[in-house]
Design a protein around this motif. Structure first.
Motif, mmCIF file in Angstrom:
data_model
loop_
_atom_site.group_PDB
_atom_site.id
_atom_site.type_symbol
_atom_site.label_atom_id
_atom_site.label_comp_id
_atom_site.label_asym_id
_atom_site.label_seq_id
_atom_site.Cartn_x
_atom_site.Cartn_y
_atom_site.Cartn_z
ATOM 1 N N LEU A 183 -80.201 40.359 -46.349
ATOM 2 C CA LEU A 183 -80.910 41.524 -46.850
ATOM 3 C C LEU A 183 -80.205 42.099 -48.070
ATOM 4 N N LEU A 184 -80.976 42.582 -48.994
ATOM 5 C CA LEU A 184 -80.422 43.244 -50.161
ATOM 6 C C LEU A 184 -79.546 44.413 -49.720
ATOM 7 N N GLY A 185 -78.333 44.478 -50.270
ATOM 8 C CA GLY A 185 -77.426 45.570 -49.947
ATOM 9 C C GLY A 185 -76.591 45.342 -48.711
ATOM 10 N N MET A 186 -76.729 44.181 -48.068
ATOM 11 C CA MET A 186 -75.970 43.879 -46.867
ATOM 12 C C MET A 186 -75.320 42.507 -47.022
ATOM 13 N N ALA A 187 -74.089 42.398 -46.550
ATOM 14 C CA ALA A 187 -73.352 41.131 -46.568
ATOM 15 C C ALA A 187 -73.302 40.513 -47.966
ATOM 16 N N ASP A 188 -73.040 41.350 -48.970
ATOM 17 C CA ASP A 188 -72.966 40.838 -50.346
ATOM 18 C C ASP A 188 -71.827 39.845 -50.520
ATOM 19 N N HIS A 189 -70.741 39.999 -49.755
ATOM 20 C CA HIS A 189 -69.614 39.071 -49.893
ATOM 21 C C HIS A 189 -70.029 37.657 -49.484
ATOM 22 N N LEU A 190 -71.043 37.541 -48.609
ATOM 23 C CA LEU A 190 -71.556 36.229 -48.226
ATOM 24 C C LEU A 190 -72.493 35.683 -49.298
ATOM 25 N N TYR A 212 -73.006 36.472 -52.529
ATOM 26 C CA TYR A 212 -72.455 36.195 -53.857
ATOM 27 C C TYR A 212 -71.474 35.024 -53.817
ATOM 28 N N THR A 213 -70.755 34.870 -52.724
ATOM 29 C CA THR A 213 -69.852 33.723 -52.610
ATOM 30 C C THR A 213 -70.640 32.425 -52.505
ATOM 31 N N LEU A 214 -71.719 32.430 -51.731
ATOM 32 C CA LEU A 214 -72.573 31.248 -51.606
ATOM 33 C C LEU A 214 -73.202 30.897 -52.949
ATOM 34 N N ASP A 220 -64.547 30.697 -49.758
ATOM 35 C CA ASP A 220 -63.691 31.704 -49.129
ATOM 36 C C ASP A 220 -64.424 33.032 -49.167
ATOM 37 N N PHE A 221 -64.964 33.432 -48.021
ATOM 38 C CA PHE A 221 -65.749 34.658 -47.948
ATOM 39 C C PHE A 221 -64.890 35.907 -47.884
ATOM 40 N N ARG A 222 -63.557 35.754 -47.876
ATOM 41 C CA ARG A 222 -62.679 36.914 -47.767
ATOM 42 C C ARG A 222 -62.095 37.341 -49.102
ATOM 43 N N ASN A 223 -62.429 36.636 -50.158
ATOM 44 C CA ASN A 223 -61.907 36.953 -51.480
ATOM 45 C C ASN A 223 -62.840 37.953 -52.154
ATOM 46 N N GLY A 224 -62.559 39.239 -51.978
ATOM 47 C CA GLY A 224 -63.422 40.269 -52.517
ATOM 48 C C GLY A 224 -63.515 40.265 -54.028
ATOM 49 N N ARG A 225 -62.412 39.918 -54.678
ATOM 50 C CA ARG A 225 -62.419 39.912 -56.151
ATOM 51 C C ARG A 225 -63.450 38.930 -56.684
#
Length: 554
Positions: A488-495, A497-499, A55-60
């Motif tokens: 890229l470092l600093g971009m799309a971290d929610h993707l 870190y979830t992966l 779930d890529f929308r779970n920011g927590r």
């Protein structure tokens, strides 16, 4: 500093608004944010995402491995970079800041802010904390020295071509290339020491004069045009009959035995047919000269031949490249060769293909790159896969959408050739997914004889979800599929870190180098990779919500 200002100025002059320009009158507003289209679009899509197991929308959950300081910095950086006026006038602002503050103070201000967010550090010692932080979240590193080159024009020297070439083919340039070779080799040793499961990334334009790369690429293109003339029925293959007939038509008449021997050199696998990759493999500069001597007429093919000086410089560039790959092989480090401008790419593809033949015999040591915004991307990828299958080596590839759109289109308009870029963003998305499917569904992968050996380099959530579905459909385990994901470092971290938390092979591109040398590279990647810097709405919203959640939970 001047390089940065010049780069930003060219972006503003060429691109205007940071949208995908279409020759089919597509409304740019309909494309805005498409690269990061990860909003909910209905119950059916939500259910489909639940079936992925991520779930890529779970920011927590996505940001639990990132400190509050880093979240706040990311939010501030994204908001600042989304101010259109700042981006459009960045060259003026930076020149003014340099005059007022000086280079040293300006670097000191950028280092903990923009540079600190998007870069791992200035040197290999400085990037260690970043790598350790990523590894603790299940994310590997792809070390990427941020220097690159393009063909710089000097209008004052256009009248004297020989003067231009003499100036650009200089011993100073060769010394710079030697120094960059050492930088890449140092990065490979660093990957071996601090991130053994990671990758090192290299750029061929750092190892040779870009003018030489463009000249060599033009020679390769002329060879391909000759192939297309010989391929009478236009089926993408040349038979002996076609080869013999065109030899007689285009070249000086030769004995049947000579024609047969020449055909056999191309048809090394004895299939009775020649494909474009085999054709280009045979045509080294020396072989091109031999063939040119047989031509009845002198035209663009003979005019594209490298001279003695260029052949010598090409040989030295190849030596640098092979030395880097040999070191990576000895240290068991995987190497990614970045794609660059399309007018360099034939030369880069040639280098990569030779390295893969030599070093990918049993393991995916060298990864080439396919830019899917190019119209010929799928065809080229299929040719390379077929050649790997015929010759018995391991195919490995990174797929990207592309990062040079504005320069590509500006050059095509200026020089009067067909735009190499897909007309619409939707065409690029489709090509990206098709190439992905072609790689993971190739025969050896389906039979379990080798892994996919593919890096999905994308910030597009839909593409990542598509890749996960392909992995699941093929019955692969997340870690064992041979499919990796890179952002890229600093971009799309929610993707990322979830992966990483879900057990997939997640990686971050970690650019490093002196502050002012890294910024042009990062700004280009940010502007081209998507509209992330201009409309990063979803990720900014996730960051804001997580920051507030943490503040309220204290």
């Amino acid at each position: 500093m001047l390089r940065l200002a010049s780069a930003l100025k060219s972006y503003r002059r060429i691109s205007g608004r940071r949208v995908w320009k279409s020759t089919t009158n597509v409304d740019p507003r309909s494309l805005r944010g498409a690269e990061n289209s990860d909003r909910v679009r209905g119950d059916s899509e939500e259910g489909s995402r639940r079936s992925l197991g991520v779930d890529f929308r779970n920011g927590r959950e996505a940001y639990k491995g990132i400190s509050t300081f880093h979240l706040i910095r990311a939010y501030v950086v994204f908001k600042a970079c989304s101010i259109r006026w700042v981006v459009d006038n960045s060259d003026t602002l930076l020149n003014y800041a340099q005059k007022m503050l000086g280079t040293r103070l300006l670097s000191s201000l950028l280092k903990p802010t923009l540079f600190g967010h998007f870069c791992g550090g200035e040197d290999l010692e400085g990037i260690k904390p970043t790598i350790q932080r990523l590894n603790s979240a299940g994310i590997g590193g792809i070390l990427d020295y941020a220097a690159e080159a393009d063909v710089e024009e000097d209008e004052s020297t256009h009248a004297d071509t020989e003067m231009v070439f003499a100036r650009q083919y200089s011993s100073h340039t060769e010394k710079e290339c030697d120094a960059r070779q050492q930088i890449f080799e140092t990065a490979i040793r660093a990957v071996h020491g601090v991130s053994p499961d990671g990758f090192a990334a290299i750029k061929v334009t750092a190892l040779g004069n870009p003018i030489l790369l463009e000249r060599w690429s033009n020679s390769i293109k002329e060879c391909l045009k000759l192939f297309e003339r010989i391929d009478v029925n236009q089926d993408g293959m040349v038979s002996f009959a076609e080869f013999r007939d065109k030899w007689v038509e285009l070249l000086e008449p030769g004995k049947e035995k000579l024609i047969e021997e020449t055909f056999a050199k191309f048809d090394c696998n004895e299939t009775g047919m020649i494909d474009p990759v085999a054709w280009l493999t045979f045509f080294e500069p020396a072989e091109m000269r031999k063939l040119a001597n047989h031509c009845k007429q002198h035209g663009s093919f003979t005019g594209s031949l490298l001279d003695d000086q260029e052949e010598d410089l090409l040989h030295r560039m190849r030596e640098r490249f092979d030395s880097i790959v040999a070191l990576a092989d000895s240290l068991n480090v995987r190497l990614m060769v970045d794609a660059e401008h399309s007018y360099f790419q034939p030369a880069i593809d040639s280098l990569v293909l030779q390295a893969q033949r030599k070093y990918n015999k049993t393991t995916p040591r060298v990864y080439g790159t396919i830019q899917c915004y190019l119209k010929d991307a799928r065809t080229r990828n299929s040719r390379f896969m077929r050649r790997a299958e015929l010759e018995g080596w391991v195919y490995a590839v990174k797929i990207v959408r592309g990062a040079y759109m504005h320069q590509e289109r500006a050059k095509a308009v200026k020089e009067g050739y067909e735009d190499p870029i897909h007309s619409t963003l939707e065409d690029t998305h489709m090509c990206y997914h098709q190439v992905m499917e072609d790689v993971i569904e190739r025969p050896k992968v389906k039979k379990g004889q080798e892994s996919a050996n593919m890096v999905i380099a994308s910030h597009n959530q839909q593409s990542i979800e598509h890749a996960i579905r392909l992995i699941q459909k093929a019955g692969f385990e997340a870690k064992e599929s041979g499919v990796a994901f890179g952002q890229l470092l600093g971009m799309a971290d929610h993707l990322s870190y979830t992966l990483g938390a879900a057990g997939y092979n997640a990686y971050k591109y970690i650019p490093y180098g002196p502050v002012l040398e890294c910024l042009p590279y990062l700004i280009r990647r940010a502007q081209e990779n998507s509209d992330l810097m201009g409309s990063v709405g979803h990720e900014t919203k996730m960051l804001r919500e997580e920051i507030f959640r943490r503040a309220l939970s204290r």
